[in-house]
Design a protein around this motif. Structure first.
Motif, short mmCIF file in Angstrom:
data_model
loop_
_atom_site.label_atom_id
_atom_site.label_comp_id
_atom_site.label_asym_id
_atom_site.label_seq_id
_atom_site.Cartn_x
_atom_site.Cartn_y
_atom_site.Cartn_z
N PRO A 96 0.83 -1.21 0.00
CA PRO A 96 0.00 0.00 0.00
C PRO A 96 0.86 1.26 0.00
O PRO A 96 1.94 1.29 0.62
CB PRO A 96 -0.81 -0.13 1.30
CG PRO A 96 -0.87 -1.60 1.56
CD PRO A 96 0.45 -2.14 1.09
N ALA A 97 0.37 2.29 -0.68
CA ALA A 97 1.14 3.53 -0.80
C ALA A 97 0.81 4.52 0.30
O ALA A 97 1.59 5.45 0.55
CB ALA A 97 0.88 4.16 -2.16
N THR A 98 -0.33 4.38 0.95
CA THR A 98 -0.72 5.31 1.98
C THR A 98 -1.67 4.62 2.95
O THR A 98 -1.93 3.41 2.82
CB THR A 98 -1.39 6.57 1.36
OG1 THR A 98 -1.56 7.57 2.37
CG2 THR A 98 -2.74 6.24 0.74
N THR A 99 -2.17 5.36 3.91
CA THR A 99 -3.09 4.82 4.91
C THR A 99 -4.31 5.73 5.02
O THR A 99 -4.29 6.88 4.58
CB THR A 99 -2.41 4.74 6.29
OG1 THR A 99 -2.09 6.08 6.73
CG2 THR A 99 -1.13 3.91 6.23
N LEU A 100 -5.37 5.20 5.62
CA LEU A 100 -6.55 6.03 5.85
C LEU A 100 -6.22 7.22 6.75
O LEU A 100 -6.75 8.32 6.57
CB LEU A 100 -7.66 5.19 6.49
CG LEU A 100 -8.50 4.35 5.53
CD1 LEU A 100 -9.46 3.46 6.31
CD2 LEU A 100 -9.28 5.24 4.55
N LEU A 101 -5.32 7.03 7.71
CA LEU A 101 -4.93 8.12 8.59
C LEU A 101 -4.29 9.26 7.80
O LEU A 101 -4.62 10.44 8.01
CB LEU A 101 -3.95 7.61 9.66
CG LEU A 101 -3.41 8.67 10.63
CD1 LEU A 101 -4.55 9.30 11.42
CD2 LEU A 101 -2.37 8.05 11.57
N GLU A 102 -3.39 8.92 6.86
CA GLU A 102 -2.75 9.95 6.05
C GLU A 102 -3.76 10.66 5.15
O GLU A 102 -3.72 11.87 4.96
CB GLU A 102 -1.63 9.34 5.21
CG GLU A 102 -0.40 8.95 6.00
CD GLU A 102 0.24 10.15 6.68
OE1 GLU A 102 0.43 11.19 6.01
OE2 GLU A 102 0.51 10.06 7.89
N LEU A 103 -4.67 9.90 4.58
CA LEU A 103 -5.69 10.50 3.73
C LEU A 103 -6.58 11.45 4.53
O LEU A 103 -6.96 12.53 4.06
CB LEU A 103 -6.53 9.41 3.08
CG LEU A 103 -5.82 8.59 1.98
CD1 LEU A 103 -6.59 7.32 1.68
CD2 LEU A 103 -5.63 9.42 0.72
N ARG A 104 -6.92 11.07 5.76
CA ARG A 104 -7.75 11.94 6.59
C ARG A 104 -6.99 13.20 6.99
O ARG A 104 -7.59 14.28 7.10
CB ARG A 104 -8.21 11.17 7.83
CG ARG A 104 -9.24 10.09 7.52
CD ARG A 104 -9.44 9.15 8.68
NE ARG A 104 -10.39 8.09 8.34
CZ ARG A 104 -10.41 6.89 8.92
NH1 ARG A 104 -9.53 6.60 9.89
NH2 ARG A 104 -11.29 5.99 8.56
N ARG A 105 -5.70 13.09 7.21
CA ARG A 105 -4.89 14.29 7.50
C ARG A 105 -4.91 15.26 6.33
O ARG A 105 -5.01 16.47 6.50
CB ARG A 105 -3.45 13.89 7.82
CG ARG A 105 -3.25 13.19 9.16
CD ARG A 105 -1.80 12.77 9.32
NE ARG A 105 -0.91 13.92 9.34
CZ ARG A 105 0.27 13.98 8.70
NH1 ARG A 105 0.67 12.95 7.96
NH2 ARG A 105 1.01 15.03 8.80
N VAL A 106 -4.82 14.71 5.13
CA VAL A 106 -4.75 15.56 3.95
C VAL A 106 -6.08 16.26 3.68
O VAL A 106 -6.11 17.45 3.33
CB VAL A 106 -4.29 14.73 2.73
CG1 VAL A 106 -4.62 15.44 1.43
CG2 VAL A 106 -2.80 14.46 2.80
#
Length: 370
Positions: free
Chosen positions: A185-195
């Motif tokens: 995976p390239a990212t996480t749900l946590l990172e997407l929510r931060r963005v």
């Protein structure tokens, strides 16, 4: 020394390029101070851009720079924008948090997968954005080469790597499953929510909705389409199976076999379900091209026997059924029945919504509409 920050679809192209080759995105996340300095120094100068270096990292290919596609770059101020045919400048007015830029090499930065996804998603429809989010959260990547073509809505034809608009179809060019590559995976749900907290704009509504609906773990574009059609809420065109109790729908979920199930499966200790719905004790399996081979059919038969030994029902969905909304509806009705729930529509115009979702998902993977 000026910095070059590559973003949006150009960053997405490089992220796919890196995941295809290295399994992961190998560039180093940087902190707030370095991000601020990079944005302050990020006035792109076309004459100082080394296009060969950018090709080496996958930011551009034959279709980029001298091939007609602009390089998307991020700047910190309006006055740093450059009006050049080869460049498309985007202004970042809000401070970025740690890890939202990656250092490729000194002086060259790339938007993180989460940030690149939000930039790319701006103003696009939910099905396309959901497909991208699922790809970045999943264990697969699309190839880098068709990235710009997919952004335009072009279609991937049977010839490998060939993208063409619908009006450029040639005899013998039948649509097929798009190539993809296994990776981390390239990212996480946590990172997407931060963005997504960076913006409250209505142009980012699709991104916020997609992140809220995302199901990590997809292993192919076909699995993403299956999960979206059967899992998403009915108001978005899905059949709502992810809203069933006891965890909804879990992608690539591992089930450990009992002794009896091991014997039934000819020695398999466990199985991974493409999409497991606990409330219905049902495993949804997407049969793509690889499942049509003889060895794959034998393996699938053994694992299905093991799952039966665990009391899990297996439903197999092939590529043709994934284009048949009536068939998908019947499968959803069966899942609801097994879960002890009543299947019914609570909204109007369900068929147009379902067709919009299915064709949007297919378009995001370069497939023709149904």
């Amino acid at each position: 020394m000026s910095a070059l920050i590559i973003c949006n679809v150009s960053a997405l192209r490089a992220i796919r390029w890196a995941r295809q080759r290295y399994d992961v995105v190998p560039w180093e996340p940087v902190g707030r101070v370095e991000i601020r300095h990079a944005l302050e120094d990020g006035a792109p100068n076309r004459d100082r851009i080394d296009w060969d270096v950018l090709r080496r990292y996958g930011f551009v290919g034959d279709e980029g720079a001298d091939g007609g596609e602009p390089l998307h770059v991020l700047v910190g101020r309006d006055e740093d924008r450059r009006s050049r045919e080869e460049l498309c400048c985007h202004v970042q007015r809000r401070d970025l948090e740690r890890g939202m830029l990656l250092r490729v090499e000194p002086g060259i930065y790339c938007a993180s997968p989460a940030l690149a996804a939000m930039q790319y998603a701006r103003g696009r429809d939910l099905p396309e954005v959901f497909s991208l989010v699922m790809e970045l959260l999943g264990s697969y990547t699309l190839p880098a080469e068709p990235t710009f073509g997919l952004a335009r809505g072009d279609v991937w034809r049977a010839r490998p790597g060939f993208l063409a608009p619908d009006n450029a179809r040639q005899d013998g060019d039948e649509p097929v499953e798009q190539a993809h590559y296994r990776c981390a995976p390239a990212t996480t749900l946590l990172e997407l929510r931060r963005v997504i907290r960076l913006s409250a704009s209505s142009n980012d509504r699709s991104m916020r909705t997609a992140v809220g609906l995302a199901m990590p773990g997809s292993a192919s574009p076909g699995e993403t389409i299956m999960a979206a059609m059967l899992g998403l809420p009915m108001r978005y065109g899905g059949f709502g199976c992810d809203q069933l109790p006891r965890g909804g729908m879990r992608l690539n979920h591992r089930i450990e076999f009992s002794g009896q199930a091991v014997n039934m499966s000819s020695g398999m200790p466990w199985a991974v379900c493409d999409a497991y719905i606990e409330a219905a004790k049902t495993d949804l399996e997407y049969n793509g091209i690889g499942h049509e081979q003889v060895n794959a059919r034998i393996h699938d038969g053994n694992r299905n026997n093991g799952l039966r030994g665990m009391g899990v029902r297996v439903l197999v969905i092939n590529r043709q059924q994934m284009q048949d909304i009536v068939a998908l509806e019947a499968i959803a009705q069966s899942i609801y029945q097994e879960a002890g729930k009543r299947f019914r529509y609570r909204i109007e115009n369900t068929r147009p919504r379902q067709l919009w979702l299915l064709n949007g998902l297919r378009r995001a993977a370069g497939l023709t509409p149904v």
